[in-house]
Design an enzyme around this catalytic site. Sequence first.
Site, PDB file in Angstrom:
ATOM      1  N   GLY A  45       0.799  -1.216   0.000  1.00 61.53           N
ATOM      2  CA  GLY A  45       0.000   0.000   0.000  1.00 61.53           C
ATOM      3  C   GLY A  45       0.830   1.263   0.000  1.00 61.53           C
ATOM      4  O   GLY A  45       2.048   1.243  -0.216  1.00 61.53           O
ATOM      5  N   PHE A  46       0.165   2.354   0.261  1.00 58.98           N
ATOM      6  CA  PHE A  46       0.775   3.686   0.211  1.00 58.98           C
ATOM      7  C   PHE A  46       1.915   3.835   1.217  1.00 58.98           C
ATOM      8  O   PHE A  46       3.100   3.877   0.846  1.00 58.98           O
ATOM      9  CB  PHE A  46      -0.324   4.721   0.435  1.00 58.98           C
ATOM     10  CG  PHE A  46       0.151   6.111   0.763  1.00 58.98           C
ATOM     11  CD1 PHE A  46       1.183   6.694   0.060  1.00 58.98           C
ATOM     12  CD2 PHE A  46      -0.454   6.829   1.785  1.00 58.98           C
ATOM     13  CE1 PHE A  46       1.621   7.985   0.365  1.00 58.98           C
ATOM     14  CE2 PHE A  46      -0.039   8.111   2.094  1.00 58.98           C
ATOM     15  CZ  PHE A  46       1.010   8.684   1.398  1.00 58.98           C
ATOM     16  N   ILE A  47       1.606   3.893   2.489  1.00 58.30           N
ATOM     17  CA  ILE A  47       2.656   4.072   3.497  1.00 58.30           C
ATOM     18  C   ILE A  47       3.541   2.831   3.557  1.00 58.30           C
ATOM     19  O   ILE A  47       4.769   2.925   3.679  1.00 58.30           O
ATOM     20  CB  ILE A  47       2.050   4.370   4.883  1.00 58.30           C
ATOM     21  CG1 ILE A  47       1.243   5.670   4.850  1.00 58.30           C
ATOM     22  CG2 ILE A  47       3.162   4.468   5.934  1.00 58.30           C
ATOM     23  CD1 ILE A  47       0.537   5.994   6.167  1.00 58.30           C
ATOM     24  N   TYR A  85     -15.011   3.095  10.362  1.00 61.25           N
ATOM     25  CA  TYR A  85     -13.576   2.905  10.175  1.00 61.25           C
ATOM     26  C   TYR A  85     -12.813   3.275  11.442  1.00 61.25           C
ATOM     27  O   TYR A  85     -12.010   2.491  11.959  1.00 61.25           O
ATOM     28  CB  TYR A  85     -13.078   3.762   9.014  1.00 61.25           C
ATOM     29  CG  TYR A  85     -11.587   4.023   9.054  1.00 61.25           C
ATOM     30  CD1 TYR A  85     -10.678   3.006   8.799  1.00 61.25           C
ATOM     31  CD2 TYR A  85     -11.086   5.292   9.378  1.00 61.25           C
ATOM     32  CE1 TYR A  85      -9.311   3.235   8.857  1.00 61.25           C
ATOM     33  CE2 TYR A  85      -9.723   5.526   9.434  1.00 61.25           C
ATOM     34  CZ  TYR A  85      -8.839   4.506   9.176  1.00 61.25           C
ATOM     35  OH  TYR A  85      -7.495   4.738   9.255  1.00 61.25           O
ATOM     36  N   LYS A 133     -10.512   0.966  14.112  1.00 64.52           N
ATOM     37  CA  LYS A 133      -9.105   1.267  14.391  1.00 64.52           C
ATOM     38  C   LYS A 133      -8.895   1.495  15.889  1.00 64.52           C
ATOM     39  O   LYS A 133      -7.881   1.075  16.451  1.00 64.52           O
ATOM     40  CB  LYS A 133      -8.653   2.483  13.592  1.00 64.52           C
ATOM     41  CG  LYS A 133      -8.553   2.235  12.092  1.00 64.52           C
ATOM     42  CD  LYS A 133      -7.505   1.183  11.744  1.00 64.52           C
ATOM     43  CE  LYS A 133      -6.093   1.698  11.993  1.00 64.52           C
ATOM     44  NZ  LYS A 133      -5.069   0.683  11.586  1.00 64.52           N
TER      45      LYS A 133
END
Length: 327
Positions: free
Chosen positions: A14-16, A149, A153
């Site tokens: 993914g991104f990070i 979401y 988390k």
Amino acid sequence: MAARNKVLVTGGAGFIGSHLCERLVAEDYKVKVFLRYNSRNFWGWLETLPYKERLEVVSGDIRNYDSVRFAMQDVKVVFHLAALIGIPYSYYSPDAYVDTNIKGTLNLLQAARDSDIKRFVHTSTSEVYGSAQFVPIHEGHPVNPQSPYAATKAGADFLAMSFHSSFNLPVSVIRPFNTYGPRQSARAIIPTIITQMLSGKESLRLGSLFPTRDLTFVKDTVEGFIKAAESKKCIGEIINIGSNFEISIKDLIKTIKKLIGSNIKVVKDKERQRPKNSEVTRLRADIKKAQELLGFAPKYSLEQGLKETIEWFKLHKGQYKPGIYNV
């Protein structure tokens, strides 16, 4: 974190995660990446990077304990980034977020507990705080998730910390504020703005413009992750990673328009607005704890980070669909 230690990165495609893998390989760490199984053996953003041959890739699903336990073999440090992250999609499919973000994290924690893990770095999000009750937001700020979401988390965060308290698992919870940069998905605000501007469209379709965000360039966020894995001081701690600077979406648009040289008109799109009581109106990080425990300080100004991000999107704009709203 000694160089001989092998690290496991969940969500590394993914991104990070891809930026974290890139940095770890550059510093000569042995990196194992746990990716969600797909029949094409596709590695996401890792496919585009020159170091992929140096990665050990294991496919599976964090929702499945057996594949998680297999991936955990012979690693000493875990960076847990895998998650469902799109806020709008969590309104449509909250059960998927519970399965991935809570049950998936539980599987990883259980497997880590049964292994000889020296550090478990868990990824949180500033969204768990909800709209700021005071600023800057330090780690003692009330947790008040305003979306499914954010709720999942927050649940994962509490699970991770409970495994430290109950089983002495060496957990550190890193709470990034709004990270941006190359490779970010189109569902995030900065790629949404940039891709629409670069497409030549006459109007920029966005949701609410008044919320403020603490924007952190991805290379700074990655720096925080690595420092957390290296510091014994942050075991059992929750630590904000941010810039301690906030900007409204409206002013962010002005900044990006200036950097790109765009005269695009902004149009409010109801489809892109969160439900009224779900919108997080203000975020700004207090990073004193990160400074004290990790020696962390962001190196990139907003303008520096945006320039690098815009240049990347110019080269990769064909991979995005600016005319479609990504939930």
